[in-house]
Design an enzyme around this catalytic site. Structure first.
Site: not given
Ligand code: NAD
Length: 279
Positions: A9, A13, A48
């Site tokens: 749910g 984006p 990273y």
């Protein structure tokens, strides 16, 4: 912006920015610029070694934390560390992540999975996922883990659109985040004649046509860039749509070729690569 609704749910984006191969200072500048341009999804990773810079970029942008979809990944050497999630949150200067991945399918991933499941149950992460996992391990996770993965993150672009994997994802409702969405900037890919023709037709750049193809294919994209104009352009892909014929034409570029092939030796290295301090 278009959104993907995950199988738990959560709304995600479909376009954002990634900060792979950036120093902490570069990640800070890229994230600040992206958020100021309206981007609301940011992808980083322990590996990273720029989560601190990413966190500073978020703060400097002034965009409220709850408006941002923040993604990170645990590195194999901390999969079994009890404080791994807490330390990730601290580096990013936040008290929750929207999505947390296991970065690589090293032998200890099952222990790592318990760690991210626990963080999910405690509300420290809103969704969990697996990055670079082959299909058989994704299936194992689906069948044996208590909390099913919500998203996979894999290399995907027109030369390697992940057609087989997508069939499996369709059945399970898992979302796909496409890394190297622009083929890591490969000029051969970006300058394919079909993209140049469609770029002229729609008044967009070749990169924007590729990114639009991803969105219409259902992929979440987060191209990397240190260039503010590119960052803005990469997000400006929601005011046009490719036709079915154009999508089909792009599908013919599938060469079954990846830029990155994982090997057992590489996985062995990842399992022992210690993270450097991320300042
Ligand atoms: P990408 O395919 O996004 O390509 C980036 C390259 O394209 C850069 O050289 C950039 O300068 C160029 N570029 C960006 N926007 C452009 C535009 N509008 N026009 C022309 N050129 C443009 O490759 P990437 O950045 O390496 O990958 C994207 C993200 O994927 C990374 O930042 C990282 O967050 C993620 N990633 C994840 C994994 C993983 O193992 N999970 C591995 C690699 C990358």
């Amino acid at each position: 912006m278009e959104y993907l609704t995950l199988n738990n749910g959560v709304k995600m984006p479909m376009a954002g920015v990634g900060v792979f191969m950036m120093s902490p200072a570069e990640a800070e500048a890229s994230v600040e610029s992206a958020l100021r341009s309206g981007v609301r999804l940011v992808d980083t990773a322990n590996g990273y070694m720029n989560e601190s810079g990413t966190g500073r970029g978020i703060k400097k942008s002034g965009v409220p934390r709850e408006e941002i979809f923040l993604v990170s990944k645990l590195w194999p050497t901390v999969y079994e560390k009890e404080t791994a999630v807490e330390e990730t949150l601290q580096r990013l200067g936040t008290d929750y992540l929207d999505l947390l991945f296991l970065h690589q399918p090293t032998d200890n991933w099952r222990e790592g999975y318990k760690n991210i499941e626990k963080a999910y149950k405690e509300g420290k992460v809103k969704a969990i996922g697996l990055s670079n996992f082959p299909e058989e391990l994704l299936k194992e996770a689906m069948e044996t883990m208590e909390i099913k993965p919500h998203v996979v993150q894999v290399e995907a672009h027109p030369y390697y659109p992940q057609t087989e994997l997508k069939k499996m994802l369709k059945d399970t409702g898992m979302g796909l985040m496409a890394w190297f969405p622009l083929g890591h900037g490969d000029k051969n890919l970006v300058n394919e004649p079909v993209f140049t023709r469609l770029a002229e037709k729609y008044g967009k750049s070749n990169a924007q046509i590729i990114l639009r193809w991803h969105i219409q294919s259902g992929d979440v994209i987060f191209p990397g860039s240190k260039n503010p104009d590119h960052i803005r352009d990469n997000f400006d892909i929601f005011d046009f749509a490719l036709t079915d014929e154009e999508m089909a034409e792009i599908a013919t570029l599938d060469k079954g070729v990846r830029y990155y092939e994982s090997t057992p030796e590489m996985l062995q290295q990842y399992a022992t690569m210690e993270l450097q301090p991320d300042l």
